[in-house]
Design a protein around this motif. Structure first.
Motif, PDB file in Angstrom:
ATOM      1  N   UNK A 154       0.834  -1.206   0.000  1.00 26.36           N
ATOM      2  CA  UNK A 154       0.000   0.000   0.000  1.00 26.36           C
ATOM      3  C   UNK A 154       0.871   1.259   0.000  1.00 26.36           C
ATOM      4  N   UNK A 155       1.907   1.270   0.823  1.00 25.99           N
ATOM      5  CA  UNK A 155       2.800   2.434   0.884  1.00 25.99           C
ATOM      6  C   UNK A 155       3.508   2.620  -0.454  1.00 25.99           C
ATOM      7  N   UNK A 156       3.964   1.520  -1.040  1.00 27.22           N
ATOM      8  CA  UNK A 156       4.628   1.586  -2.359  1.00 27.22           C
ATOM      9  C   UNK A 156       3.704   2.203  -3.408  1.00 27.22           C
ATOM     10  N   UNK A 157       2.444   1.810  -3.341  1.00 31.01           N
ATOM     11  CA  UNK A 157       1.451   2.297  -4.309  1.00 31.01           C
ATOM     12  C   UNK A 157       1.265   3.806  -4.171  1.00 31.01           C
ATOM     13  N   UNK A 158       1.124   4.282  -2.929  1.00 30.48           N
ATOM     14  CA  UNK A 158       0.943   5.714  -2.697  1.00 30.48           C
ATOM     15  C   UNK A 158       2.208   6.481  -3.072  1.00 30.48           C
ATOM     16  N   UNK A 159       3.365   5.921  -2.721  1.00 31.95           N
ATOM     17  CA  UNK A 159       4.644   6.573  -3.035  1.00 31.95           C
ATOM     18  C   UNK A 159       4.798   6.752  -4.544  1.00 31.95           C
ATOM     19  N   UNK A 160       4.459   5.701  -5.294  1.00 31.65           N
ATOM     20  CA  UNK A 160       4.561   5.785  -6.758  1.00 31.65           C
ATOM     21  C   UNK A 160       3.585   6.816  -7.313  1.00 31.65           C
ATOM     22  N   UNK A 161       2.381   6.848  -6.757  1.00 33.20           N
ATOM     23  CA  UNK A 161       1.357   7.785  -7.241  1.00 33.20           C
ATOM     24  C   UNK A 161       1.795   9.229  -7.054  1.00 33.20           C
ATOM     25  N   UNK A 162       2.300   9.555  -5.856  1.00 31.95           N
ATOM     26  CA  UNK A 162       2.612  10.965  -5.595  1.00 31.95           C
ATOM     27  C   UNK A 162       3.978  11.380  -6.161  1.00 31.95           C
ATOM     28  N   UNK A 163       4.687  10.413  -6.739  1.00 30.86           N
ATOM     29  CA  UNK A 163       5.917  10.770  -7.453  1.00 30.86           C
ATOM     30  C   UNK A 163       5.702  10.835  -8.964  1.00 30.86           C
ATOM     31  N   UNK A 164       4.456  10.742  -9.357  1.00 31.21           N
ATOM     32  CA  UNK A 164       4.061  10.966 -10.753  1.00 31.21           C
ATOM     33  C   UNK A 164       3.495  12.387 -10.818  1.00 31.21           C
ATOM     34  N   UNK A 165       4.207  13.279 -11.510  1.00 28.93           N
ATOM     35  CA  UNK A 165       3.848  14.697 -11.470  1.00 28.93           C
ATOM     36  C   UNK A 165       2.407  14.932 -11.932  1.00 28.93           C
ATOM     37  N   UNK A 167      -0.109  12.937 -11.760  1.00 35.17           N
ATOM     38  CA  UNK A 167      -1.070  12.473 -10.749  1.00 35.17           C
ATOM     39  C   UNK A 167      -1.098  13.387  -9.528  1.00 35.17           C
ATOM     40  N   UNK A 168       0.072  13.811  -9.081  1.00 43.34           N
ATOM     41  CA  UNK A 168       0.101  14.602  -7.850  1.00 43.34           C
ATOM     42  C   UNK A 168      -0.579  15.961  -8.039  1.00 43.34           C
ATOM     43  N   UNK A 169      -0.459  16.550  -9.218  1.00 42.49           N
ATOM     44  CA  UNK A 169      -1.135  17.820  -9.499  1.00 42.49           C
ATOM     45  C   UNK A 169      -2.646  17.640  -9.394  1.00 42.49           C
ATOM     46  N   UNK A 170      -3.142  16.519  -9.919  1.00 44.28           N
ATOM     47  CA  UNK A 170      -4.592  16.270  -9.892  1.00 44.28           C
ATOM     48  C   UNK A 170      -5.080  15.872  -8.498  1.00 44.28           C
ATOM     49  N   UNK A 171      -4.244  15.174  -7.759  1.00 44.93           N
ATOM     50  CA  UNK A 171      -4.604  14.844  -6.375  1.00 44.93           C
ATOM     51  C   UNK A 171      -4.775  16.130  -5.555  1.00 44.93           C
ATOM     52  N   UNK A 172      -3.836  17.050  -5.721  1.00 46.78           N
ATOM     53  CA  UNK A 172      -3.922  18.318  -4.993  1.00 46.78           C
ATOM     54  C   UNK A 172      -5.158  19.120  -5.411  1.00 46.78           C
ATOM     55  N   UNK A 173      -5.429  19.146  -6.729  1.00 47.52           N
ATOM     56  CA  UNK A 173      -6.601  19.870  -7.230  1.00 47.52           C
ATOM     57  C   UNK A 173      -7.888  19.250  -6.700  1.00 47.52           C
ATOM     58  N   UNK A 174      -7.938  17.912  -6.671  1.00 51.16           N
ATOM     59  CA  UNK A 174      -9.135  17.214  -6.197  1.00 51.16           C
ATOM     60  C   UNK A 174      -9.320  17.436  -4.693  1.00 51.16           C
ATOM     61  N   UNK A 175      -8.222  17.381  -3.954  1.00 52.93           N
ATOM     62  CA  UNK A 175      -8.303  17.596  -2.503  1.00 52.93           C
ATOM     63  C   UNK A 175      -8.790  19.006  -2.193  1.00 52.93           C
ATOM     64  N   UNK A 176      -8.287  20.003  -2.939  1.00 51.16           N
ATOM     65  CA  UNK A 176      -8.733  21.385  -2.729  1.00 51.16           C
ATOM     66  C   UNK A 176     -10.208  21.536  -3.069  1.00 51.16           C
ATOM     67  N   UNK A 177     -10.633  20.872  -4.144  1.00 53.99           N
ATOM     68  CA  UNK A 177     -12.035  20.917  -4.542  1.00 53.99           C
ATOM     69  C   UNK A 177     -12.927  20.344  -3.448  1.00 53.99           C
ATOM     70  N   UNK A 178     -12.515  19.222  -2.853  1.00 53.27           N
ATOM     71  CA  UNK A 178     -13.304  18.584  -1.790  1.00 53.27           C
ATOM     72  C   UNK A 178     -13.409  19.497  -0.568  1.00 53.27           C
ATOM     73  N   UNK A 179     -12.307  20.157  -0.226  1.00 49.07           N
ATOM     74  CA  UNK A 179     -12.316  21.042   0.946  1.00 49.07           C
ATOM     75  C   UNK A 179     -13.220  22.255   0.703  1.00 49.07           C
TER      76      UNK A 179
END
Length: 253
Positions: A154-165, A167-179
């Motif tokens: 699970x940690x490997x999966x998250x680490x790989x995801x957030x080291x993909x530029x 993906x990480x840009x969209x994760x941040x955008x989605x998190x901000x949208x949710x907040x």
């Protein structure tokens, strides 16, 4: 996980079993494996469907919770589903709430577990430093009551995801949208039976969030899972399944 991922008309999804539809929606960093024990338990008696939400595929300008709810609507329409029970964890719960507001006649019941939509403490207050595996591990462990639930896989999966530029840009955008998309003023409009199945030790959407959902959703019931963090279906799957089955039995037509 021995379930077949289907690809059809641009959708990727799991579709197991027959009968009344349970539509499961995963969270921001969630994977299909998060729901493994739920699929195993319920595909014997229900049709369990899990669409992969296009968190990393939306145009950056439209990356947000409302876009995901529209995607879910298109998927449900394409599969000609009705009278579904929507079950959402974390961001998936938030998407389910938006969907129920927009399409009140399609879902006949709702289950939220660690849902965003009111308040969430994403990643323990800070986004992981991408270069630090130990820091990522610590933040993934923060999701659970028992840190051992955060397996290396699970940690490997998250680490790989957030080291993909991308993906990480969209994760941040989605998190901000949710907040930004706080649903407190709209929840009274959702009148379908709703079960809140919540980890008593959830640090991301703490217990007072569950209590507030219970207060604002007019037809809701709140169930606690002890020694459990943000993802009860992963950390305490037997208890989660027991509570879910009790709710499903109660709302049977």
């Amino acid at each position: 996980m021995g379930f077949v991922l289907k690809e059809e008309n641009g959708y990727s999804y799991i579709d197991e079993g027959e009968g009344e539809v349970l539509l499961l929606l995963h969270g921001l960093m969630g994977a299909l494996s998060n729901w493994e024990r739920v699929i195993e338990e319920y595909s014997k008696d229900y049709r369990v469907i899990i669409p992969i939400l296009p968190i990393y595929d939306l145009p950056l300008l439209t990356t947000g919770v409302k876009s995901l709810a529209k995607y879910v609507h298109k998927f449900i329409t394409f599969k000609k589903l009705n009278d579904v029970v929507l079950i959402g964890n974390s961001l998936g719960g938030h998407v389910a709430l938006i969907y129920c507001l927009s399409h009140p006649d399609v879902a006949r019941a709702l289950v939220l577990t660690g849902s965003s939509g009111l308040y969430e403490n994403a990643f323990g207050g800070s986004f992981p430093r991408r270069e630090s595996y130990d820091f990522v591990k610590e933040k993934v462990e923060f999701t659970f009551y028992d840190p051992k639930t955060a397996t290396k896989e699970l940690v490997d999966e998250v680490f790989a995801t957030i080291n993909d530029r991308n993906k990480v840009i969209r994760i941040l955008a989605m998190a901000k949208s949710a907040i930004r998309h706080n649903m407190a003023k709209d929840l009274h409009k959702i009148s379908i039976p709703t079960a809140l199945i919540w980890g008593r030790n959830d640090k991301i959407t703490p217990p007072d969030v569950a209590e507030e959902f219970n207060r604002l959703l007019p037809n809701s019931e709140l169930h606690w899972v002890d020694q459990c963090g943000h993802a009860p279906m992963m950390e305490q799957p037997d208890e989660f399944n027991k509570l879910l089955r009790g709710f499903l039995e109660k709302i049977k037509v």
